[in-house]
Write a protein that holds these residues in place. Structure first.
Motif, PDB file in Angstrom:
ATOM      1  N   TRP A   1      23.482  65.593  31.277  1.00  0.00           N
ATOM      2  CA  TRP A   1      22.860  65.382  32.596  1.00  0.00           C
ATOM      3  C   TRP A   1      21.530  64.656  32.469  1.00  0.00           C
ATOM      4  CZ3 TRP A   1      23.795  69.670  36.752  1.00  0.00           C
ATOM      5  CH2 TRP A   1      25.150  69.977  36.785  1.00  0.00           C
ATOM      6  N   GLY A   2      20.736  65.063  31.516  1.00  0.00           N
ATOM      7  CA  GLY A   2      19.459  64.390  31.286  1.00  0.00           C
ATOM      8  C   GLY A   2      19.658  62.957  30.827  1.00  0.00           C
TER       9      GLY A   2
ATOM     10  N   PHE B   1      20.345  60.606  33.756  1.00  0.00           N
ATOM     11  CA  PHE B   1      19.133  60.325  34.533  1.00  0.00           C
ATOM     12  C   PHE B   1      18.240  59.341  33.785  1.00  0.00           C
ATOM     13  CE2 PHE B   1      14.758  61.072  35.830  1.00  0.00           C
ATOM     14  CZ  PHE B   1      14.850  61.096  37.214  1.00  0.00           C
TER      15      PHE B   1
ATOM     16  N   LEU C   1      22.929  61.256  39.166  1.00  0.00           N
ATOM     17  CA  LEU C   1      21.797  61.316  38.236  1.00  0.00           C
ATOM     18  C   LEU C   1      21.350  59.913  37.857  1.00  0.00           C
ATOM     19  CD1 LEU C   1      23.117  64.216  36.009  1.00  0.00           C
ATOM     20  CD2 LEU C   1      21.025  64.292  37.379  1.00  0.00           C
TER      21      LEU C   1
ATOM     22  N   LEU D   1      14.331  63.610  40.173  1.00  0.00           N
ATOM     23  CA  LEU D   1      15.152  64.480  39.338  1.00  0.00           C
ATOM     24  C   LEU D   1      15.699  65.650  40.151  1.00  0.00           C
ATOM     25  CD1 LEU D   1      16.311  65.279  36.615  1.00  0.00           C
ATOM     26  CD2 LEU D   1      14.155  66.461  36.113  1.00  0.00           C
TER      27      LEU D   1
ATOM     28  N   TRP E   1      19.601  65.814  40.607  1.00  0.00           N
ATOM     29  CA  TRP E   1      20.172  66.957  39.893  1.00  0.00           C
ATOM     30  C   TRP E   1      20.907  67.887  40.866  1.00  0.00           C
ATOM     31  CZ3 TRP E   1      19.654  72.176  40.503  1.00  0.00           C
ATOM     32  CH2 TRP E   1      20.230  72.985  39.525  1.00  0.00           C
TER      33      TRP E   1
ATOM     34  N   CYS F   1      24.205  66.347  41.745  1.00  0.00           N
ATOM     35  CA  CYS F   1      25.127  66.471  40.628  1.00  0.00           C
ATOM     36  C   CYS F   1      25.645  67.899  40.507  1.00  0.00           C
ATOM     37  CB  CYS F   1      24.416  66.054  39.337  1.00  0.00           C
ATOM     38  SG  CYS F   1      25.417  66.245  37.843  1.00  0.00           S
ATOM     39  N   TYR F   2      24.747  68.857  40.646  1.00  0.00           N
ATOM     40  CA  TYR F   2      25.126  70.258  40.491  1.00  0.00           C
ATOM     41  C   TYR F   2      26.104  70.697  41.581  1.00  0.00           C
ATOM     42  CZ  TYR F   2      24.619  75.299  39.784  1.00  0.00           C
ATOM     43  OH  TYR F   2      24.871  76.624  39.548  1.00  0.00           O
TER      44      TYR F   2
ATOM     45  N   LEU G   1      19.458  73.605  35.320  1.00  0.00           N
ATOM     46  CA  LEU G   1      18.197  72.957  35.683  1.00  0.00           C
ATOM     47  C   LEU G   1      17.247  72.908  34.497  1.00  0.00           C
ATOM     48  CD1 LEU G   1      16.319  71.707  37.769  1.00  0.00           C
ATOM     49  CD2 LEU G   1      15.639  74.017  38.462  1.00  0.00           C
TER      50      LEU G   1
ATOM     51  N   THR H   1      18.469  70.287  31.859  1.00  0.00           N
ATOM     52  CA  THR H   1      18.257  68.909  32.308  1.00  0.00           C
ATOM     53  C   THR H   1      16.785  68.553  32.295  1.00  0.00           C
ATOM     54  OG1 THR H   1      20.195  69.122  33.759  1.00  0.00           O
ATOM     55  CG2 THR H   1      18.725  67.254  34.155  1.00  0.00           C
TER      56      THR H   1
END
Length: 202
Positions: free
Chosen positions: A40-41, A44, A100, A126, A130, A133-134, A169, A172
């Motif tokens: 996920w990070g 982004f 992201l 973010l 995020w 995405c979640y 969270l 990420t």
């Protein structure tokens, strides 16, 4: 900061390597067990650092994510499409990860250098991307996957959202934070080198 093609390729390779090392930790790379999945990070940060290269960078990262999942699952002797985590909801990873990417890309377009205002925009970008995405990934799995027992209801879904909210969270934010530190260092080094070159040219 304008990047050459070589720089973009270098950034892409680095991000792809981190995603591979952390996403595969479930079975193939046991010595990475302490590392949470950075995917996920990574999406982004890729949107931020590779803005303008989405036509090739995003599909390649997406293909890598799917390939890793396939290798991990098949490496356990399991059928990919019969795995607990794979269902029609699996396809929602594309818009989930793209949200992201869009968050990082938006930040790259609107950021104003190493200023406090940019930090504020980064937090907002973010948080929003995020959350999208979640909700997409968790919601699609809960409502569409056969792995979730019936009956389904909104109360149980919200409880599930709460169970996984902080872990996802935190992970990420951790990787994006590391990326932010690396970005600041790279900008500062580039400025120092530019200043030294300017002095030598006088």
């Amino acid at each position: 900061m304008v990047k050459t093609l070589a720089q973009r390729l270098g950034i892409f390779v680095a991000l792809a390597a981190v995603m591979a090392a952390t996403r595969m930790h479930h079975s193939l790379l046991h010595h990475f067990d302490a590392l949470p999945d950075a995917s996920w990070g990574i999406f982004f940060l890729a949107g931020f650092w590779l803005r303008g290269s989405g036509r090739w960078a995003f599909p390649l990262l997406m293909a890598e994510a799917v390939l890793i999942d396939y290798l991990v699952i098949s490496g356990q002797g399991l059928d990919f499409w019969s795995h607990y985590c794979v269902s029609v909801a699996y396809w929602f990873l594309i818009p989930s990860y793209f949200s992201l990417w869009l968050g990082g890309s938006w930040l790259a377009r609107h950021q104003i250098g190493l200023r406090l205002q940019t930090l504020g925009m980064a937090v907002i970008a973010l948080a929003v991307s995020w959350a999208a995405c979640y909700l997409l990934s968790n919601g699609s799995f809960y409502w569409l996957s056969d792995s979730v027992p019936l009956p389904r209801n909104s109360a149980a879904w919200f409880a599930n959202l709460g169970d996984w909210y902080l872990p996802f969270l935190q992970t990420t934010a951790l990787y994006v934070g590391i990326g932010a530190v690396l970005h600041v260092l790279a900008v500062q080094i580039a400025r120092a080198l530019h200043a030294d070159q300017a002095k030598l040219s006088r």
